[in-house]
Design a protein around this motif. Structure first.
Motif, PDB file in Angstrom:
ATOM      1  N   HIS A 166     -35.976 -24.736  25.905  1.00 16.05           N
ATOM      2  CA  HIS A 166     -36.437 -24.439  24.539  1.00 16.05           C
ATOM      3  C   HIS A 166     -35.401 -24.887  23.517  1.00 16.05           C
ATOM      4  O   HIS A 166     -34.216 -25.038  23.843  1.00 16.05           O
ATOM      5  N   PHE A 167     -35.848 -25.073  22.272  1.00 11.87           N
ATOM      6  CA  PHE A 167     -34.934 -25.413  21.179  1.00 11.87           C
ATOM      7  C   PHE A 167     -35.020 -24.426  20.014  1.00 11.87           C
ATOM      8  O   PHE A 167     -34.018 -23.898  19.572  1.00 11.87           O
ATOM      9  N   CYS A 168     -36.211 -24.204  19.480  1.00  9.77           N
ATOM     10  CA  CYS A 168     -36.286 -23.465  18.209  1.00  9.77           C
ATOM     11  C   CYS A 168     -36.160 -21.958  18.398  1.00  9.77           C
ATOM     12  O   CYS A 168     -35.817 -21.245  17.462  1.00  9.77           O
ATOM     13  N   TYR A 169     -36.412 -21.464  19.593  1.00  2.67           N
ATOM     14  CA  TYR A 169     -36.322 -20.025  19.833  1.00  2.67           C
ATOM     15  C   TYR A 169     -34.868 -19.578  19.890  1.00  2.67           C
ATOM     16  O   TYR A 169     -34.028 -20.219  20.518  1.00  2.67           O
ATOM     17  N   HIS A 170     -34.569 -18.470  19.211  1.00  5.69           N
ATOM     18  CA  HIS A 170     -33.259 -17.810  19.351  1.00  5.69           C
ATOM     19  C   HIS A 170     -33.529 -16.315  19.371  1.00  5.69           C
ATOM     20  O   HIS A 170     -34.239 -15.800  18.496  1.00  5.69           O
ATOM     21  N   SER A 201     -35.240 -25.548  12.843  1.00  2.00           N
ATOM     22  CA  SER A 201     -35.241 -24.522  11.779  1.00  2.00           C
ATOM     23  C   SER A 201     -34.463 -23.260  12.132  1.00  2.00           C
ATOM     24  O   SER A 201     -34.555 -22.261  11.428  1.00  2.00           O
ATOM     25  N   ARG A 202     -33.686 -23.275  13.198  1.00  2.69           N
ATOM     26  CA  ARG A 202     -32.861 -22.086  13.495  1.00  2.69           C
ATOM     27  C   ARG A 202     -31.945 -21.765  12.317  1.00  2.69           C
ATOM     28  O   ARG A 202     -31.791 -20.618  11.917  1.00  2.69           O
ATOM     29  N   ASP A 236     -22.954 -22.491  15.584  1.00  4.87           N
ATOM     30  CA  ASP A 236     -23.149 -21.981  16.944  1.00  4.87           C
ATOM     31  C   ASP A 236     -24.599 -22.133  17.398  1.00  4.87           C
ATOM     32  O   ASP A 236     -24.868 -22.485  18.540  1.00  4.87           O
ATOM     33  N   ILE A 237     -25.541 -21.818  16.508  1.00  4.13           N
ATOM     34  CA  ILE A 237     -26.938 -21.775  16.962  1.00  4.13           C
ATOM     35  C   ILE A 237     -27.634 -23.126  16.851  1.00  4.13           C
ATOM     36  O   ILE A 237     -28.712 -23.296  17.417  1.00  4.13           O
TER      37      ILE A 237
END
Ligand code: SF4
Ligand code: SF4
Ligand code: FES
Length: 574
Positions: free
Chosen positions: A92-96, A211-212, A255-256
């Motif tokens: 995944h990329f956009c999920y945090h 968009s994180r 970091d994110i």
């Protein structure tokens, strides 16, 4: 008699009463301010909206099947977090986990039986009896195709990218695509190395538009400086005209960011990520005591990054806290003892300090430090008992706190120092009394305290002993300097504003004669011909039992002072 609760303008968060009396010949604790620990503050940690997945006793749960394995999770958990419980890390990329869900990158698609299309696992909430496939042919092809799409205009400048070695795009490409590009037209060019803030540089070409960072600025500091501009192939992340990314939590976006689009001015081009080792420790920047990783190469620190702690700091830390590692710079370290300005062996310095303390005829002042560990302050309390010394407590002046993480108290261990010191007086009175020559000797636990030049000059003419990890004006003014470890080399603990024990562990073995402060004081007490005291490690063990802290218990049971550090590329970021 002073009112202990009355707010005043002291530099510690504890209050000093009206200006102290003229310098007395001999001070008495009965006539002055006694500091006490403030009541604990609640946990400041900003919420993590999507964690945790494990069931909590008494809360409703849901049972589902993922890749043929059964799992029970808390109701409301998303499929991506549920899969983590089975050890499956869905790409995944956009999920945090600390931010709201955008479900925009479509990298985390999974197959859910009875649903007509693949579903984003970050957005899909678990349901009773749900059957999920994360490795079916359709999922694997969608994952590979999404990666190819994400890489279509990506510059592939990994050799000069600061994120190389810890980039999530690199990792997913190697795991799930690993194909040559099919693009045979020029890539879309976007702005590179744009200075967008006090600490941040943006390379828009590397941005994968997850968009994180936009959600972070909107949801955590609430400042909303970043946004998406334009459309289609020309969409870019940017900052609004005339604005700067200068909020006090800005470096969390570095970091994110899953790729090297947002880089830290302080860290970029200093060292490659794979050369670093990570040590789990605690930020010494304020009374919050955020859980952090200290990233080091050999005996030098290069950065601090936050470590997830749901009870204290969540996923984040503040920008000033990240710079506290600079206090450990090698060029500033005190490596060997000094007596009257001359380098001497440590044993000689301790014997000299003991002789000068033994020969005194008047009272001694001992100065506890809200910057030093519980173990060091407790050892100083034992020395103070022995010398029947007057006790003072010092620390850094207050700074600007906020409602997110930062506490107004810039000291990591005010509570612990006050507990160890017992009846201690404020630093303001110390300066006046030293200037008035109220004491014949003084012992400083730490060299960061600022005293006027007049007082520092007076220190040169009396037995003044300072346990210092770096050269400061105070350390340079003292007649005996004992080389102590910094917080980065310490095995020990603080007590934060919540009353929680926060653990420090050493990132490297101290150079030269640097020792734990509690051990230096133990040697000093023994040189005074007195009874044996606990070692620093024994004090840590006692504290671990008192606070029922498994981390400190395990560390203090290890045979060597510096534990093996983790190799940096452990996927703890992003
Ligand atoms: S700069 Fe990084 S975090 Fe921000 S949208 Fe781009 S890839 Fe995501
Ligand atoms: S809030 Fe305090 S403890 Fe946390 S990172 Fe900032 S300075 Fe360090
Ligand atoms: S991580 Fe789920 S859509 Fe981006």
């Amino acid at each position: 008699m002073a009112n202990e609760d009355q707010p005043t303008s002291g530099t510690l968060p504890f209050k000093v009463p009206e200006p102290p009396p003229p310098p007395p010949v001999r001070a008495s604790s009965k006539s002055t301010t006694i500091l006490k620990a403030p009541p604990p503050k609640p946990a400041p940690a900003p919420g993590a909206p999507n964690l945790p997945a494990p069931p909590v006793a008494g809360e409703p749960t849901v049972k589902l099947t993922i890749d043929g394995e059964h799992v029970e999770v808390r109701k409301g958990t998303n499929v991506l977090e549920a899969a983590k419980m089975l050890g499956r890390d869905i790409c995944h990329f956009c999920y945090h986990p600390g931010l709201s869900i955008a479900a925009s990158c479509r990298q985390c698609l999974v197959e859910v039986e009875k649903m007509p299309k693949l579903q984003p696992s970050c957005q899909q909430i678990v349901a009773e009896g749900m059957v999920v496939h994360t490795e079916s042919p359709a999922v694997l092809e969608a994952r590979r195709a999404m990666l190819e799409f994400t890489l279509k205009n990506h510059p592939i400048d990994c050799p000069i990218c600061d994120k190389a070695g810890e980039c999530i795009l690199q990792r997913h490409y190697m795991d799930h695509d690993h194909e040559l590009t099919r693009v045979d037209v020029p890539k879309i060019r976007k702005p590179k190395h744009k200075d967008i803030g006090r600490d941040i540089v943006l390379d828009a070409e590397r941005c994968i538009l997850c968009s994180r960072c936009v959600r972070f600025c909107e949801e955590i500091p609430g400042t909303g400086e970043l946004g998406m501009m334009n459309r289609g192939d020309h969409e870019i992340l940017d900052i609004a005209n005339g604005h700067r990314l200068d909020n006090p939590y800005s470096v969390n976006v570095v970091d994110i960011c899953p790729v090297g689009a947002l880089t830290s001015k302080d860290f970029r081009f200093q060292v490659r990520a794979w050369e670093l080792k990570a040590t789990f420790t605690t930020c010494p920047g304020c009374a919050t005591g955020c859980a952090v990783e200290l990233h080091t190469k050999h005996e030098t620190a290069y950065r601090l990054v936050p470590r997830y702690d749901p009870a204290v700091n969540g996923h984040w830390m503040c920008d000033p806290g990240r710079l506290t590692y600079k206090e450990t710079a090698p060029e500033e370290r005190v490596r060997y003892a000094k007596v009257d300005g001359e380098d001497v062996p440590l044993g000689h310095a301790i014997a000299t300090a003991a002789r000068r303390l033994r020969g005194r005829t008047r009272k001694v002042a001992v100065v506890f430090s809200a910057q030093a560990s519980n173990e060091a302050n407790a050892a100083l309390a034992d020395l103070a008992d022995l010398l029947e010394a007057e006790r003072f407590i010092v620390g850094k002046p207050n700074w600007q706190g906020d409602d997110i993480l930062r506490d107004t108290d810039q000291n990591p261990n005010t509570r612990g120092a006050l507990t160890a010191a017992g009846l201690a007086r404020h630093e303001g009175e110390l300066g006046l009394e030293l200037a008035g020559r109220a004491y014949e000797a003084v012992v400083f636990l730490d060299g960061t305290f600022e005293l006027s030049e007049v007082v520092r000059t007076s220190l040169k003419s009396l037995p003044s002993i300072c346990l210092a990890d770096r050269w400061t004006p105070l350390a340079e003014s003292c007649t005996v300097v004992l080389p102590a470890v910094s917080w980065a080399e310490t095995l020990g603990s603080f007590v934060n504003r919540q009353g929680r024990l926060r653990v420090l562990q050493p990132a490297w073995r101290p150079e030269g004669d640097r020792r734990e402060r509690a051990d230096l004081l133990r040697d000093l007490v023994m040189a005074l011909g007195e009874q044996d005291l606990p070692t620093s490690r024994e004090r840590s063990r006692t504290l671990a039992e008192q606070h029922d802290n498994d981390e400190l218990r395990a560390l203090s049971a290890m045979p060597t002072a510096a534990r093996p550090t983790l190799l940096r590329f452990t996927h703890t970021r992003g």
